[in-house]
Design an enzyme around this catalytic site. Structure first.
Site, PDB file in Angstrom:
ATOM      1  N   GLY A  61      63.352   0.551  74.247  1.00  0.00           N
ATOM      2  CA  GLY A  61      63.635   1.972  74.135  1.00  0.00           C
ATOM      3  C   GLY A  61      63.261   2.461  72.752  1.00  0.00           C
ATOM      4  O   GLY A  61      63.022   1.669  71.843  1.00  0.00           O
ATOM      5  N   THR A  96      71.357  -0.471  75.257  1.00  0.00           N
ATOM      6  CA  THR A  96      70.104   0.058  74.711  1.00  0.00           C
ATOM      7  C   THR A  96      70.198   1.569  74.564  1.00  0.00           C
ATOM      8  O   THR A  96      69.757   2.137  73.561  1.00  0.00           O
ATOM      9  CB  THR A  96      68.909  -0.323  75.611  1.00  0.00           C
ATOM     10  OG1 THR A  96      68.791  -1.749  75.645  1.00  0.00           O
ATOM     11  CG2 THR A  96      67.613   0.268  75.081  1.00  0.00           C
ATOM     12  N   GLU A 113      69.919   3.733  71.081  1.00  0.00           N
ATOM     13  CA  GLU A 113      68.907   4.762  70.865  1.00  0.00           C
ATOM     14  C   GLU A 113      69.531   6.138  70.664  1.00  0.00           C
ATOM     15  O   GLU A 113      69.020   6.953  69.885  1.00  0.00           O
ATOM     16  CB  GLU A 113      67.906   4.782  72.024  1.00  0.00           C
ATOM     17  CG  GLU A 113      67.098   3.506  72.187  1.00  0.00           C
ATOM     18  CD  GLU A 113      66.281   3.118  70.956  1.00  0.00           C
ATOM     19  OE1 GLU A 113      66.011   3.993  70.098  1.00  0.00           O
ATOM     20  OE2 GLU A 113      65.914   1.931  70.839  1.00  0.00           O
ATOM     21  N   HIS A 155      70.323   6.461  67.109  1.00  0.00           N
ATOM     22  CA  HIS A 155      69.171   6.958  66.334  1.00  0.00           C
ATOM     23  C   HIS A 155      69.018   8.468  66.503  1.00  0.00           C
ATOM     24  O   HIS A 155      68.794   9.197  65.525  1.00  0.00           O
ATOM     25  CB  HIS A 155      67.884   6.280  66.803  1.00  0.00           C
ATOM     26  CG  HIS A 155      67.713   4.865  66.353  1.00  0.00           C
ATOM     27  ND1 HIS A 155      67.953   4.447  65.063  1.00  0.00           N
ATOM     28  CD2 HIS A 155      67.283   3.763  67.031  1.00  0.00           C
ATOM     29  CE1 HIS A 155      67.681   3.159  64.966  1.00  0.00           C
ATOM     30  NE2 HIS A 155      67.289   2.717  66.147  1.00  0.00           N
ATOM     31  N   HIS A 188      68.864   1.563  61.711  1.00  0.00           N
ATOM     32  CA  HIS A 188      69.269   0.179  61.981  1.00  0.00           C
ATOM     33  C   HIS A 188      70.120  -0.332  60.820  1.00  0.00           C
ATOM     34  O   HIS A 188      69.932   0.090  59.670  1.00  0.00           O
ATOM     35  CB  HIS A 188      68.039  -0.735  62.121  1.00  0.00           C
ATOM     36  CG  HIS A 188      67.237  -0.469  63.352  1.00  0.00           C
ATOM     37  ND1 HIS A 188      65.888  -0.166  63.322  1.00  0.00           N
ATOM     38  CD2 HIS A 188      67.578  -0.483  64.664  1.00  0.00           C
ATOM     39  CE1 HIS A 188      65.441   0.003  64.551  1.00  0.00           C
ATOM     40  NE2 HIS A 188      66.457  -0.174  65.391  1.00  0.00           N
ATOM     41  N   ASP A 248      70.974   0.745  54.901  1.00  0.00           N
ATOM     42  CA  ASP A 248      71.055   1.740  55.986  1.00  0.00           C
ATOM     43  C   ASP A 248      71.742   3.031  55.557  1.00  0.00           C
ATOM     44  O   ASP A 248      72.100   3.864  56.376  1.00  0.00           O
ATOM     45  CB  ASP A 248      71.743   1.145  57.221  1.00  0.00           C
ATOM     46  CG  ASP A 248      73.214   0.829  56.989  1.00  0.00           C
ATOM     47  OD1 ASP A 248      73.675   0.893  55.830  1.00  0.00           O
ATOM     48  OD2 ASP A 248      73.901   0.484  57.970  1.00  0.00           O
ATOM     49  N   THR A 267      78.964  -0.647  56.617  1.00  0.00           N
ATOM     50  CA  THR A 267      78.257  -1.654  57.405  1.00  0.00           C
ATOM     51  C   THR A 267      77.789  -2.740  56.452  1.00  0.00           C
ATOM     52  O   THR A 267      77.300  -2.432  55.369  1.00  0.00           O
ATOM     53  CB  THR A 267      77.047  -1.049  58.149  1.00  0.00           C
ATOM     54  OG1 THR A 267      76.196  -0.379  57.208  1.00  0.00           O
ATOM     55  CG2 THR A 267      77.505  -0.069  59.206  1.00  0.00           C
TER      56      THR A 267
END
Length: 260
Positions: free
Chosen positions: A123, A164, A168, A171, A177, A196, A201
């Site tokens: 994707g 998936t 996406e 995003h 990522h 990122d 994270t």
């Protein structure tokens, strides 16, 4: 918005609901890629479990973004709709032919999600909202998913649990990522301008597959559970608090007419 804007302004305090139109594109024989309505509905369920961190669901360990998704009930002309559109076109199925110029709904008002072969990838989104070269609100503003990695239970293990699409759509709402630009700097304020661009994270040097725990960036555990890694669906369990804030910032700053 190359960095997150953490703080109370972007805390998930109000519910935002995003209408979705799913364009199911199969080959000319209407066989390969012919995703069922039931699988579409299962994918919306997964999205809401993941983005709302629903207790008892696979996404229950994450942070509730208070962002929900629903299949559109009214089309751009004001007519009733199921929110699912179907096409049998081999060129479009192969992710070619600029199909979005023909079939996209108003991308300022709907999340346009296409299922086809995704040109052989799992994707993609063509750009992040803050990308200066992007085209938010134009017909090409979209999420494309390989039909073999769509829905729960999808046809291909280990990408059969709908993550998936979660990845996406992350995003689409402004997330990089976890390994974007490599390790970066782990501590504030530099963690907001490296890696990122998010501080909560863990530093992450490169993408990972599978669900095997490992370390990166000098011994830091890899965030295999984060939706913005590339690990198997089974080990993905959530977004972080600052990822949620970034998505809320994106909705307000770049997609202000999208959510209800």
């Amino acid at each position: 918005m190359d960095q997150t804007v953490p703080g109370p302004l972007w805390q998930p305090t109000t519910l935002r609901r995003i209408p979705v139109v799913v364009h199911v594109i199969s080959d000319a024989a209407c066989v390969n890629g012919n995703v069922t309505d039931a699988l579409v509905h299962s994918q919306l369920t997964v999205l809401n479990e993941d983005f709302r961190a629903v207790a008892g669901s696979p996404g229950g360990a994450g942070v509730d973004s208070k962002i929900e998704f629903f299949l559109a009930t009214v089309d751009p002309s004001g007519n009733p709709t199921t929110g699912i559109r179907r096409y049998c076109n081999t060129t479009w199925y192969q992710d070619q032919g600029s199909y979005w110029l023909t079939i996209a709904w108003d991308t300022t008002r709907y999340l346009n999600l296409y299922t086809n072969s995704a040109a052989g990838s799992r994707g993609y989104v063509p750009f992040l909202p803050a990308d200066p070269a992007g085209a938010v609100g134009q017909p090409q503003d979209r999420v494309v998913i390989n039909w073999q990695a769509f829905g729960r239970v999808g046809p291909v293990v280990p990408y059969h649990k709908g993550r998936t699409v979660t990845h996406e759509v992350g995003h689409y709402l402004g997330l990089f990522h976890t390994y974007y630009s490599g390790c970066g700097t782990a501590t504030a304020p530099a963690c907001y301008t490296t890696g990122d661009r998010i501080c909560d994270t863990p530093p992450n040097a490169t993408s990972h597959k599978g669900c095997t725990a490992s370390t990166s960036c000098g011994g830091v555990p890899v965030p295999i559970q984060n939706y913005m890694e590339l690990t198997d669906d089974a080990c993905m369990t959530g977004f972080s608090a600052e990822q949620v804030q970034r998505m809320r910032c994106t909705l307000a700053s770049f997609r202000s007419t999208l959510a209800q």
